[in-house]
Design an enzyme around this catalytic site. Structure first.
Site, PDB file in Angstrom:
ATOM      1  N   GLY A 119       0.757  -1.233   0.000  1.00  0.00           N
ATOM      2  CA  GLY A 119       0.000   0.000   0.000  1.00  0.00           C
ATOM      3  C   GLY A 119       0.791   1.289   0.000  1.00  0.00           C
ATOM      4  N   ASP A 183       2.129  -2.233 -10.663  1.00  0.00           N
ATOM      5  CA  ASP A 183       3.419  -2.526 -10.031  1.00  0.00           C
ATOM      6  C   ASP A 183       3.448  -4.046  -9.875  1.00  0.00           C
ATOM      7  OD1 ASP A 183       5.893  -1.644  -8.733  1.00  0.00           O
ATOM      8  OD2 ASP A 183       4.964  -2.398  -6.902  1.00  0.00           O
ATOM      9  N   CYS A 236      10.398  -4.385  -9.520  1.00  0.00           N
ATOM     10  CA  CYS A 236      11.621  -4.157  -8.754  1.00  0.00           C
ATOM     11  C   CYS A 236      12.640  -5.243  -9.112  1.00  0.00           C
ATOM     12  CB  CYS A 236      11.352  -4.113  -7.252  1.00  0.00           C
ATOM     13  SG  CYS A 236      10.668  -5.652  -6.580  1.00  0.00           S
TER      14      CYS A 236
END
Length: 312
Positions: A119, A183, A236
């Site tokens: 979050g 993401d 990532c």
């Protein structure tokens, strides 16, 4: 034993694969170097200047160049900082703050955060929307969604509805959202700086598994985006199969276009040829961030736009 030798001994396949992308001593040292603690000031709860002035009484703050609300802070345990418990600041890795900045959401818009837990980026999006409009924050796993809800409550986020669907579900809401953040779940090479387990547990079959998930999700995300809207895709990790390959796949399958990203962040060259594949030159507009570029986690960010009605 050098860091390079330690990594080679821990996971030979990992070393051989990524030495093809960058093979400097600096790259290998930063792959495992512990991360600097960074925070994002939560302006939903207090003005930026007030929080910075208070923190500066006890800590040394260093502004993060690409995020106005982001700072490196000299504290080992953020849980001991009262402002963290109060939701005035949120621990968030510096490069992780880039996708919401690129997304650039506005108050009143309808935004989809397709893989939202835990979050940090959802809170940053709500901050930029000034709690006006609506965010659909999704995570398919109940335990992760509960963490997401707890964090949003602590940050004072009021304009978000949490869902627990497979992200591909949102593809049925065609041309609906003003902006979409994907993401994506990934092999997390950038997270090795947080935990050695991401190195020892890395396998190529995991990369391929994630790539297939990412391709499915990015098509659904693009379908759900309004004409003229913005989709930000980020991971990532540094693997080309999860980054350039996925965005190139979207460009080949749809009318999507890429936009330049203008931020004061150092980047590495995108990978335009990999394992016999040649990717679109458009991918030069993406950000490929290696850990040694800015002393952060590795990250990859693409800003994707859907042509508006009447546009070619």
């Amino acid at each position: 034993m050098s860091v390079r030798d330690e990594i080679r001994e821990a996971n030979q396949e990992f070393y051989e694969r990524y030495s093809q992308i960058e093979d400097t001593d600096e790259f290998w040292e930063f792959i495992v170097k512990p991360l600097r603690q960074s925070i994002r000031v939560n302006t939903l709860k207090a003005p930026l200047e007030v929080v910075v002035e208070r923190l500066s009484e006890d800590y040394k703050l260093e502004p993060i160049p690409w995020v106005r609300e982001g700072f490196f802070i000299n504290v080992d345990n953020l849980a001991r900082v009262p402002e963290h418990s109060l939701g005035l600041v949120f621990g968030q890795e510096a490069s992780s703050m880039i996708p919401p900045v690129v997304l650039d959401p506005k108050p009143g818009e309808l935004v989809l955060d397709m893989a939202a837990a835990p979050g940090s980026k959802t809170g940053q999006i709500a901050q930029y929307m000034e709690n006006e409009g609506c965010i659909i924050a999704n995570d398919p796993k109940i335990d992760r969604a509960n963490i997401l809800i707890a964090n949003l409550n602590r940050m004072g986020v009021l304009n978000t509805r949490v869902t627990t669907r497979d992200g591909a579900y949102f593809g049925r809401f065609e041309n609906t959202f003003d902006r979409v953040l994907l993401d994506a779940p990934c092999s997390s090479v950038g997270m090795i700086r947080k935990s050695w387990k991401f190195l020892t547990g890395w396998r190529l079959r995991g990369v391929v598994k994630y790539m297939n998930i990412q391709k499915r999700l990015i098509l659904a995300a693009y379908k759900a985006l309004k004409p003229g809207g913005v989709l930000v895709y980020s991971t990532c990790t540094i693997d080309p199969l999860e980054n350039e390959e996925v965005v190139d796949y979207l460009l080949r399958k749809t009318d999507a276009r890429l936009d330049d990203i203008d931020l004061p962040v150092k980047t590495s060259e995108p990978v335009l040829e990999w394992e016999g594949r040649t990717y679109s030159e458009e991918l030069r507009k993406t950000l490929r961030i290696h850990p040694n570029d800015n002393d952060t986690e590795a990250f990859f960010i693409a800003k994707i736009v859907k042509p508006g009605e009447g546009e070619a």
